[in-house]
Structure formats: C-alpha cells, structure tokens
Design a protein around this motif. Structure first.
Motif, PDB file in Angstrom:
ATOM      1  N   PRO A  68       2.114-105.262 -20.841  1.00 55.37           N
ATOM      2  CA  PRO A  68       1.933-104.910 -19.422  1.00 55.37           C
ATOM      3  C   PRO A  68       1.801-103.414 -19.161  1.00 55.37           C
ATOM      4  O   PRO A  68       1.140-103.011 -18.210  1.00 55.37           O
ATOM      5  N   ASP A  69       2.408-102.590 -20.014  1.00 54.78           N
ATOM      6  CA  ASP A  69       2.404-101.154 -19.763  1.00 54.78           C
ATOM      7  C   ASP A  69       1.196-100.422 -20.340  1.00 54.78           C
ATOM      8  O   ASP A  69       1.041 -99.219 -20.138  1.00 54.78           O
ATOM      9  N   GLN A  70       0.318-101.123 -21.019  1.00 55.68           N
ATOM     10  CA  GLN A  70      -0.876-100.478 -21.569  1.00 55.68           C
ATOM     11  C   GLN A  70      -1.881-100.145 -20.466  1.00 55.68           C
ATOM     12  O   GLN A  70      -1.962-100.856 -19.463  1.00 55.68           O
ATOM     13  N   PRO A  71      -2.669 -99.088 -20.675  1.00 59.89           N
ATOM     14  CA  PRO A  71      -3.737 -98.794 -19.713  1.00 59.89           C
ATOM     15  C   PRO A  71      -4.793 -99.907 -19.744  1.00 59.89           C
ATOM     16  O   PRO A  71      -5.072-100.488 -20.795  1.00 59.89           O
ATOM     17  N   VAL A  72      -5.387-100.181 -18.610  1.00 62.42           N
ATOM     18  CA  VAL A  72      -6.426-101.194 -18.500  1.00 62.42           C
ATOM     19  C   VAL A  72      -7.583-100.872 -19.439  1.00 62.42           C
ATOM     20  O   VAL A  72      -8.181-101.772 -20.032  1.00 62.42           O
ATOM     21  N   PHE A  73      -7.875 -99.611 -19.630  1.00 62.12           N
ATOM     22  CA  PHE A  73      -8.956 -99.193 -20.519  1.00 62.12           C
ATOM     23  C   PHE A  73      -8.782 -99.798 -21.915  1.00 62.12           C
ATOM     24  O   PHE A  73      -9.732-100.289 -22.514  1.00 62.12           O
ATOM     25  N   GLU A  74      -7.554 -99.755 -22.440  1.00 64.22           N
ATOM     26  CA  GLU A  74      -7.288-100.313 -23.768  1.00 64.22           C
ATOM     27  C   GLU A  74      -7.488-101.827 -23.784  1.00 64.22           C
ATOM     28  O   GLU A  74      -7.990-102.387 -24.767  1.00 64.22           O
ATOM     29  N   ALA A  75      -7.103-102.499 -22.719  1.00 63.48           N
ATOM     30  CA  ALA A  75      -7.277-103.953 -22.636  1.00 63.48           C
ATOM     31  C   ALA A  75      -8.759-104.316 -22.607  1.00 63.48           C
ATOM     32  O   ALA A  75      -9.193-105.243 -23.305  1.00 63.48           O
ATOM     33  N   VAL A  76      -9.538-103.582 -21.833  1.00 62.24           N
ATOM     34  CA  VAL A  76     -10.972-103.851 -21.746  1.00 62.24           C
ATOM     35  C   VAL A  76     -11.640-103.549 -23.088  1.00 62.24           C
ATOM     36  O   VAL A  76     -12.526-104.281 -23.527  1.00 62.24           O
ATOM     37  N   ARG A  77     -11.201-102.516 -23.753  1.00 63.73           N
ATOM     38  CA  ARG A  77     -11.748-102.199 -25.077  1.00 63.73           C
ATOM     39  C   ARG A  77     -11.453-103.339 -26.063  1.00 63.73           C
ATOM     40  O   ARG A  77     -12.311-103.716 -26.844  1.00 63.73           O
ATOM     41  N   LYS A  78     -10.250-103.906 -25.996  1.00 64.94           N
ATOM     42  CA  LYS A  78      -9.911-105.044 -26.857  1.00 64.94           C
ATOM     43  C   LYS A  78     -10.793-106.249 -26.559  1.00 64.94           C
ATOM     44  O   LYS A  78     -11.239-106.944 -27.466  1.00 64.94           O
ATOM     45  N   MET A  79     -11.036-106.508 -25.269  1.00 61.04           N
ATOM     46  CA  MET A  79     -11.923-107.616 -24.906  1.00 61.04           C
ATOM     47  C   MET A  79     -13.291-107.413 -25.544  1.00 61.04           C
ATOM     48  O   MET A  79     -13.876-108.353 -26.085  1.00 61.04           O
ATOM     49  N   ASP A  80     -13.796-106.197 -25.463  1.00 58.60           N
ATOM     50  CA  ASP A  80     -15.105-105.889 -26.028  1.00 58.60           C
ATOM     51  C   ASP A  80     -15.101-106.044 -27.550  1.00 58.60           C
ATOM     52  O   ASP A  80     -15.997-106.659 -28.116  1.00 58.60           O
ATOM     53  N   GLN A  81     -14.104-105.505 -28.201  1.00 58.84           N
ATOM     54  CA  GLN A  81     -14.019-105.572 -29.663  1.00 58.84           C
ATOM     55  C   GLN A  81     -13.966-107.003 -30.176  1.00 58.84           C
ATOM     56  O   GLN A  81     -14.513-107.316 -31.227  1.00 58.84           O
ATOM     57  N   HIS A  82     -13.292-107.869 -29.438  1.00 61.85           N
ATOM     58  CA  HIS A  82     -13.099-109.248 -29.881  1.00 61.85           C
ATOM     59  C   HIS A  82     -14.092-110.225 -29.252  1.00 61.85           C
ATOM     60  O   HIS A  82     -14.073-111.416 -29.563  1.00 61.85           O
ATOM     61  N   GLY A  83     -14.914-109.743 -28.345  1.00 58.11           N
ATOM     62  CA  GLY A  83     -15.907-110.602 -27.708  1.00 58.11           C
ATOM     63  C   GLY A  83     -15.295-111.697 -26.861  1.00 58.11           C
ATOM     64  O   GLY A  83     -15.764-112.833 -26.857  1.00 58.11           O
ATOM     65  N   VAL A  84     -14.226-111.355 -26.133  1.00 59.95           N
ATOM     66  CA  VAL A  84     -13.555-112.325 -25.267  1.00 59.95           C
ATOM     67  C   VAL A  84     -13.594-111.850 -23.827  1.00 59.95           C
ATOM     68  O   VAL A  84     -13.762-110.667 -23.559  1.00 59.95           O
ATOM     69  N   GLY A  85     -13.395-112.776 -22.899  1.00 63.55           N
ATOM     70  CA  GLY A  85     -13.438-112.456 -21.484  1.00 63.55           C
ATOM     71  C   GLY A  85     -12.083-112.247 -20.853  1.00 63.55           C
ATOM     72  O   GLY A  85     -11.982-111.951 -19.662  1.00 63.55           O
ATOM     73  N   ALA A  86     -11.014-112.388 -21.656  1.00 62.26           N
ATOM     74  CA  ALA A  86      -9.665-112.201 -21.136  1.00 62.26           C
ATOM     75  C   ALA A  86      -8.718-111.931 -22.295  1.00 62.26           C
ATOM     76  O   ALA A  86      -8.977-112.335 -23.431  1.00 62.26           O
ATOM     77  N   VAL A  87      -7.629-111.246 -21.981  1.00 60.12           N
ATOM     78  CA  VAL A  87      -6.563-111.019 -22.956  1.00 60.12           C
ATOM     79  C   VAL A  87      -5.253-111.535 -22.373  1.00 60.12           C
ATOM     80  O   VAL A  87      -5.052-111.503 -21.154  1.00 60.12           O
ATOM     81  N   LEU A  88      -4.406-112.010 -23.258  1.00 64.74           N
ATOM     82  CA  LEU A  88      -3.078-112.448 -22.851  1.00 64.74           C
ATOM     83  C   LEU A  88      -2.190-111.223 -22.702  1.00 64.74           C
ATOM     84  O   LEU A  88      -2.262-110.303 -23.518  1.00 64.74           O
ATOM     85  N   VAL A  89      -1.362-111.217 -21.673  1.00 67.48           N
ATOM     86  CA  VAL A  89      -0.427-110.116 -21.475  1.00 67.48           C
ATOM     87  C   VAL A  89       0.950-110.631 -21.897  1.00 67.48           C
ATOM     88  O   VAL A  89       1.475-111.576 -21.308  1.00 67.48           O
ATOM     89  N   MET A  90       1.481-110.010 -22.951  1.00 71.17           N
ATOM     90  CA  MET A  90       2.723-110.478 -23.547  1.00 71.17           C
ATOM     91  C   MET A  90       3.794-109.394 -23.458  1.00 71.17           C
ATOM     92  O   MET A  90       3.518-108.212 -23.660  1.00 71.17           O
ATOM     93  N   ARG A  91       4.996-109.838 -23.159  1.00 71.41           N
ATOM     94  CA  ARG A  91       6.170-108.969 -23.245  1.00 71.41           C
ATOM     95  C   ARG A  91       7.002-109.573 -24.372  1.00 71.41           C
ATOM     96  O   ARG A  91       7.657-110.579 -24.179  1.00 71.41           O
ATOM     97  N   GLU A 124      -0.198-104.232 -15.951  1.00 71.26           N
ATOM     98  CA  GLU A 124       0.696-104.941 -15.045  1.00 71.26           C
ATOM     99  C   GLU A 124       0.322-104.768 -13.569  1.00 71.26           C
ATOM    100  O   GLU A 124       0.686-105.593 -12.739  1.00 71.26           O
ATOM    101  N   GLN A 125      -0.425-103.727 -13.255  1.00 75.97           N
ATOM    102  CA  GLN A 125      -0.820-103.482 -11.873  1.00 75.97           C
ATOM    103  C   GLN A 125      -1.955-104.392 -11.415  1.00 75.97           C
ATOM    104  O   GLN A 125      -2.130-104.588 -10.216  1.00 75.97           O
ATOM    105  N   ILE A 126      -2.723-104.937 -12.352  1.00 77.15           N
ATOM    106  CA  ILE A 126      -3.877-105.736 -11.941  1.00 77.15           C
ATOM    107  C   ILE A 126      -3.936-107.123 -12.576  1.00 77.15           C
ATOM    108  O   ILE A 126      -4.784-107.928 -12.217  1.00 77.15           O
ATOM    109  N   MET A 127      -3.042-107.422 -13.518  1.00 71.81           N
ATOM    110  CA  MET A 127      -3.117-108.713 -14.221  1.00 71.81           C
ATOM    111  C   MET A 127      -2.810-109.872 -13.280  1.00 71.81           C
ATOM    112  O   MET A 127      -2.179-109.703 -12.240  1.00 71.81           O
ATOM    113  N   THR A 128      -3.282-111.034 -13.656  1.00 73.20           N
ATOM    114  CA  THR A 128      -2.939-112.252 -12.932  1.00 73.20           C
ATOM    115  C   THR A 128      -1.596-112.728 -13.473  1.00 73.20           C
ATOM    116  O   THR A 128      -1.456-112.959 -14.678  1.00 73.20           O
TER     117      THR A 128
END
Length: 142
Positions: free
Chosen positions: A20-43, A73-77
């Motif tokens: 949850p505390d990661q920047p959104v930029f890193e999450a979007v980069r992971k989506m791109d790297q893995h070719g997925v449309g969403a990432v799970l947010v885990m604590r 965490e500011q924008i996740m569902t």
C-alpha cells in the motif's frame, strides 16, 4: 462448465503484488512489466486491495495527480471481491458483469493463490462452446 481451479492450472502461478505504501508509478511499471491490468495490494500475506489500470486512469491521470508522489493506498480499490477455486466460470462471469470488475483474486484457505481476469473467462466460455459445437457436429455426422 470449468472451475476457477481449472483456469488457474493453465496460467503462470506468479502473483503480481505491491504494498500500500509504494508509489503508484512503481505499481503501474509492474503492470507493464508483467503484462497485466491489475496488481494485488498486499500487507504481508493479507490482501488489502487491488489496483487496476482503471483506478490509475480515473484517480491519477484524470485528476492530474503525480504517479510518483501518490501512494497505492490512496487510490486502490479496497472492496475486493474474491472467488474460491471450486467456483464455476459462470459464477465468476456473473460477478464480473454485475459488478463491472475485470479481475477477481482467487483465495483458498485465506491465502491468495491466483487471479482470473475477464479475458480468462471469455476465453474459457468460447473454448467450451467450441467443444460443444464440435461434439454436436460429430454426432450429426455419425
């Protein structure tokens, strides 16, 4: 009708996750790297949310926020609907179309074991329909 377990058997077992505390930029980069449309947010081992391309577009791009300074965490569902491995593709399709979701985490014994997407479901439905048509054609021809 296939089950979620059968769908997962044909997919890679890798879960794409962020915290949850990661920047959104890193999450979007992971989506791109893995070719997925969403990432799970885990604590730790606990699923606390899901972040999709849709969340990014609506809550960062359209609001002109910075993806480097906005935290996941500011924008996740946070209302994450999950399914179990024994549930049918038809059940998942009903949930996704009724709720307008594109991804459903699969949970077994409290642990996330995979994710099914709307694309996975559509592909399974088409393959099942094609198998039925092929069987009918063989029956008619015999």
């Amino acid at each position: 009708m296939r089950t979620v377990r059968q769908l997962l058997a044909g997919k890679t077992a890798e879960l794409v996750t962020v915290t949850p505390d990661q920047p959104v930029f890193e999450a979007v980069r992971k989506m791109d790297q893995h070719g997925v449309g969403a990432v799970l947010v885990m604590r730790g081992q606990v699923l606390v949310g899901i972040l999709s391309e849709r969340d990014y577009a609506r809550k960062v791009v359209l609001l002109e926020r910075s993806s480097r300074s906005t935290r996941v965490e500011q924008i996740m569902t946070t209302e994450v609907v999950t399914v179990e491995p024994q549930q049918s593709v038809a059940h998942c399709m009903e949930v996704m179309t009724r709720r307008r979701f594109r991804h459903l985490p699969v949970v077994m014994e409290g642990r996330v074991i995979g994710v099914v997407s709307i694309g996975d479901l559509v592909k399974a439905v088409i393959e099942d329909q094609q198998a039925d048509l092929d069987a009918l054609q063989r029956y008619i021809a015999s």
